[in-house]
Write an enzyme that holds these catalytic residues in place. Structure first.
Site, short mmCIF file in Angstrom:
data_model
loop_
_atom_site.label_atom_id
_atom_site.label_comp_id
_atom_site.label_asym_id
_atom_site.label_seq_id
_atom_site.Cartn_x
_atom_site.Cartn_y
_atom_site.Cartn_z
N LYS A 67 0.85 -1.19 0.00
CA LYS A 67 0.00 0.00 0.00
C LYS A 67 0.88 1.24 0.00
CE LYS A 67 -3.08 2.68 3.10
NZ LYS A 67 -3.92 2.67 4.32
N ASP A 101 -2.59 10.31 3.51
CA ASP A 101 -3.97 9.88 3.77
C ASP A 101 -4.68 10.91 4.64
OD1 ASP A 101 -6.36 8.57 4.13
OD2 ASP A 101 -5.55 6.97 5.41
N LYS A 109 -9.97 12.99 8.24
CA LYS A 109 -9.40 12.63 9.54
C LYS A 109 -9.35 13.88 10.43
CE LYS A 109 -6.24 8.88 8.18
NZ LYS A 109 -6.81 7.83 9.02
N ASP A 119 -12.01 6.97 4.17
CA ASP A 119 -10.75 6.78 4.92
C ASP A 119 -10.35 5.30 4.97
OD1 ASP A 119 -8.55 7.51 6.34
OD2 ASP A 119 -9.60 7.76 8.26
N GLU A 159 -9.40 3.49 2.64
CA GLU A 159 -8.98 3.53 1.23
C GLU A 159 -7.92 2.49 0.89
OE1 GLU A 159 -7.58 5.24 3.54
OE2 GLU A 159 -5.46 4.98 3.05
N ARG A 214 -7.56 -0.63 1.52
CA ARG A 214 -8.07 -1.92 1.02
C ARG A 214 -8.51 -1.81 -0.44
NH1 ARG A 214 -12.36 -2.17 5.80
NH2 ARG A 214 -10.68 -0.95 6.72
N1 BES Z 1 -4.01 4.72 7.03
C1 BES Z 1 -5.06 4.45 7.92
C2 BES Z 1 -4.68 3.49 9.05
C3 BES Z 1 -3.63 3.98 10.00
C4 BES Z 1 -3.99 4.64 11.15
C5 BES Z 1 -2.30 3.73 9.75
C6 BES Z 1 -3.00 5.07 12.01
C7 BES Z 1 -1.33 4.15 10.62
C8 BES Z 1 -1.68 4.82 11.76
C9 BES Z 1 -6.23 3.83 7.16
O1 BES Z 1 -6.37 4.22 5.85
C10 BES Z 1 -7.48 4.25 7.89
O2 BES Z 1 -7.70 5.41 8.01
N2 BES Z 1 -8.22 3.28 8.37
C11 BES Z 1 -9.40 3.59 9.09
C12 BES Z 1 -10.42 2.56 8.68
C13 BES Z 1 -11.78 2.82 9.20
C14 BES Z 1 -12.37 4.04 8.52
C15 BES Z 1 -12.61 1.61 8.94
C16 BES Z 1 -9.11 3.47 10.58
O3 BES Z 1 -8.32 2.60 10.96
O4 BES Z 1 -9.61 4.28 11.33
ZN ZN Z 2 -4.59 4.78 4.88
ZN ZN Z 3 -7.48 6.02 5.60
#
Ligand code: BES
Ligand code: ZN
Ligand code: ZN
Length: 488
Positions: free
Chosen positions: A251, A256, A263, A333, A335, A337
């Site tokens: 990835k 992000d 966020k 967010d 994204e 996957r």
């Molecule tokens: N890139 C983030 C996950 C992440 C969070 C990586 C903190 C490193 C540190 C990912 O894209 C994300 O935002 N995931 C969300 C998913 C949710 C919306 C289902 C998450 O983990 O909050």
């Molecule tokens: Zn991400």
């Molecule tokens: Zn994200």
């Protein structure tokens, strides 16, 4: 710091300082050192403990006594930790040439791993600081009786460190510099000269090919999305047509923001590390080439920026994907996957790999579960798991197996599309994210998914890992190939 390493069986006169390794409770052969130790009772020879004996005349060099801990507890990893601590203790030193005397350590592997730990810790990312402290260190010589063996072990380790350093550099680069297009260029620059075949699939071509899920993530960005395929054909004997390569998939979200599902502002800057999985893949490919690994491996990374904009994808959208499956976007967010879905599909369609390993900073939920200590690994193959577990042993890159389950797979089925990008409940987010990916893995394909959200970036330093980008995975994956996949 950049220095050269030498293995030799003699101390020569040029060294400015000599490091002398001492096991816990070992008596030094030199009586002056013994009397110094008698006056410095706080030095116990614990692993990584140092005691500096200043030079007191022009002839006598500065001596640094280095604790090696208990002999029975020694391992390659404990010696890396010792090397890392030694490096840390020399950071502000003005010495340019040191010798490390490890004559009481008979195992040349341990000697090489001590220097490897030193090397891994010596990394710093200072290119944007005019006044960054420059280390004076130019040469590290290791005094050993098994020069050739130590050198040979170190050669492989040092090649792997090149991959670790590249991965760290990529993660540390700011998101205004490392963007999908410049990142693709950088991969070419780094890997082509060392014999890796690099193919960049640009946005136009991705549109033609049907990477709809990946492209939707990048829609709000002014920078074009890219996919980069890297091929290392190190196993020349194998007929290309017969070779089912191992594939690494990463990835590469260069920033992000969360997109329209924005966020919160606090620490959003850290989301420059959301390309950590891709950095591990690029670093792994670099290490394979640097050590001329006898294997055929594919690396593929999906490079996109997730931005909110008038033309960005939205929650509620139903989008397509390269696999043909439709996806209901419930949160922009989630994204990572979507990016992975398309590159996983592509790598299977194009290369039919025997094993696929993907790496991604995929979920905050992974950090809730394992913190910063362990990467979570989801895999459909017990044998691959045991290989991964043993390969990561002695690297400090700790892995914990997480569950794949039909029930999680069911959770990401949608009422209006084939799939949705959120689990039915907000719990177990790392598991539902992995289950989403599993929907894109063909029956019978051996696959592992690493969620490295908590391990790709560290705010606090460890003995062999400075803070910032860690390069996690490069070492474990190289060990996996060396131990289980490469033809000897
Ligand atoms: N890139 C983030 C996950 C992440 C969070 C990586 C903190 C490193 C540190 C990912 O894209 C994300 O935002 N995931 C969300 C998913 C949710 C919306 C289902 C998450 O983990 O909050
Ligand atoms: Zn991400
Ligand atoms: Zn994200």
């Amino acid at each position: 710091m950049t220095f050269t390493t030498k293995f030799t069986n003699q101390i020569d006169a040029t060294h400015e300082a000599v490091v002398i390794g001492l096991w816990q409770d070992e008596k030094p052969s030199n009586s002056e050192i013994q009397s110094y130790l008698d006056h410095n009772k706080e030095f116990k020879g614990k692993a990584g403990q140092t005691l500096i004996i200043p030079a007191n005349s022009t002839e006598q060099k500065k001596q640094i006594i280095l604790g090696l801990g208990e002999q029975d507890d020694s391992s390659p990893l404990s010696f890396e930790t010792i090397g890392g601590k030694l490096c840390e203790s020399l950071k502000d030193n003005k010495t340019s040439d040191i010798a490390i005397e490890l004559t009481s350590v008979l195992d040349s592997d341990l000697q090489a791993h001590l220097v490897y730990g030193f090397l891994l810790k010596s990394y710093s990312f200072t290119k944007y600081q005019a006044k960054a402290k420059k280390s004076a260190l130019k040469t590290v010589s290791v005094i050993t009786k098994e020069q050739d063996k130590a050198e040979k072990t170190f050669e492989t380790l040092s090649a792997i460190s090149q991959g670790v350093f590249l991965a760290r550099d990529l993660v540390n680069e700011p998101p205004n510099i490392l963007q999908p297009e410049s990142y693709a260029e950088k991969i070419k620059e780094e890997l082509k000269p060392i014999g890796v075949d690099v193919e960049v699939i640009d946005q136009k071509k991705l549109e033609k090919l049907g990477f709809e899920a990946l492209l939707n993530v990048g829609k709000g960005s002014v920078i074009d999305s890219q996919v980069v395929v890297m091929k290392w054909n190190g196993n020349k004997k194998q007929k290309k047509s017969a070779a089912a390569p191992i594939a690494f998939v990463g990835k590469g979200v260069t920033f992000d923001t969360g997109g329209i599902s924005l966020k919160p502002g606090a620490e959003m800057d850290l989301m420059k590390m959301d390309m950590g999985g891709s950095a591990t893949v690029v670093g792994t490919m670099k290490a394979l080439a640097a050590r001329k690994a006898n294997i055929n491996a594919i690396g593929i990374v999906g490079l996109v920026e997730n931005m909110p904009a008038g033309n960005a994808y939205r929650p509620g959208d139903i989008i397509g994907s390269l696999s043909g499956k439709t996806i209901e976007v419930l949160n922009t967010d989630a994204e990572g996957r979507l990016v992975l879905a398309d590159i996983l599909t592509y790598v299977q369609q194009q290369y039919k790999p025997s094993v696929i390993i993907d790496l991604a900073t995929l979920t905050g939920a992974m950090m809730v579960a394992l913190g910063f200590e362990y990467s979570g690994v989801f895999t459909n193959n017990n044998d691959l798991w045991s290989k991964l577990e043993s390969a990561s042993d002695n690297t400090g890159e700790k892995l914990w197996r997480m569950p794949l389950d039909k029930a999680y797979r069911k959770e990401v089925e949608s009422n209006v599309a084939d799939l949705k990008n959120l689990g039915a409940s907000s719990y177990g987010g790392a598991c539902t994210a992995a289950a989403f990916l599993e929907h894109f893995i063909e029956e019978g394909t051996t696959w592992a998914h690493f969620d490295i959200a908590g391990t790709a970036w560290w705010k606090t330093a460890k003995p062999t890992v400075p803070k910032g980008g860690t390069g996690v995975g490069v070492r474990a994956l190289n060990n996996l190939l060396i131990n289980h996949f490469e033809e000897k």
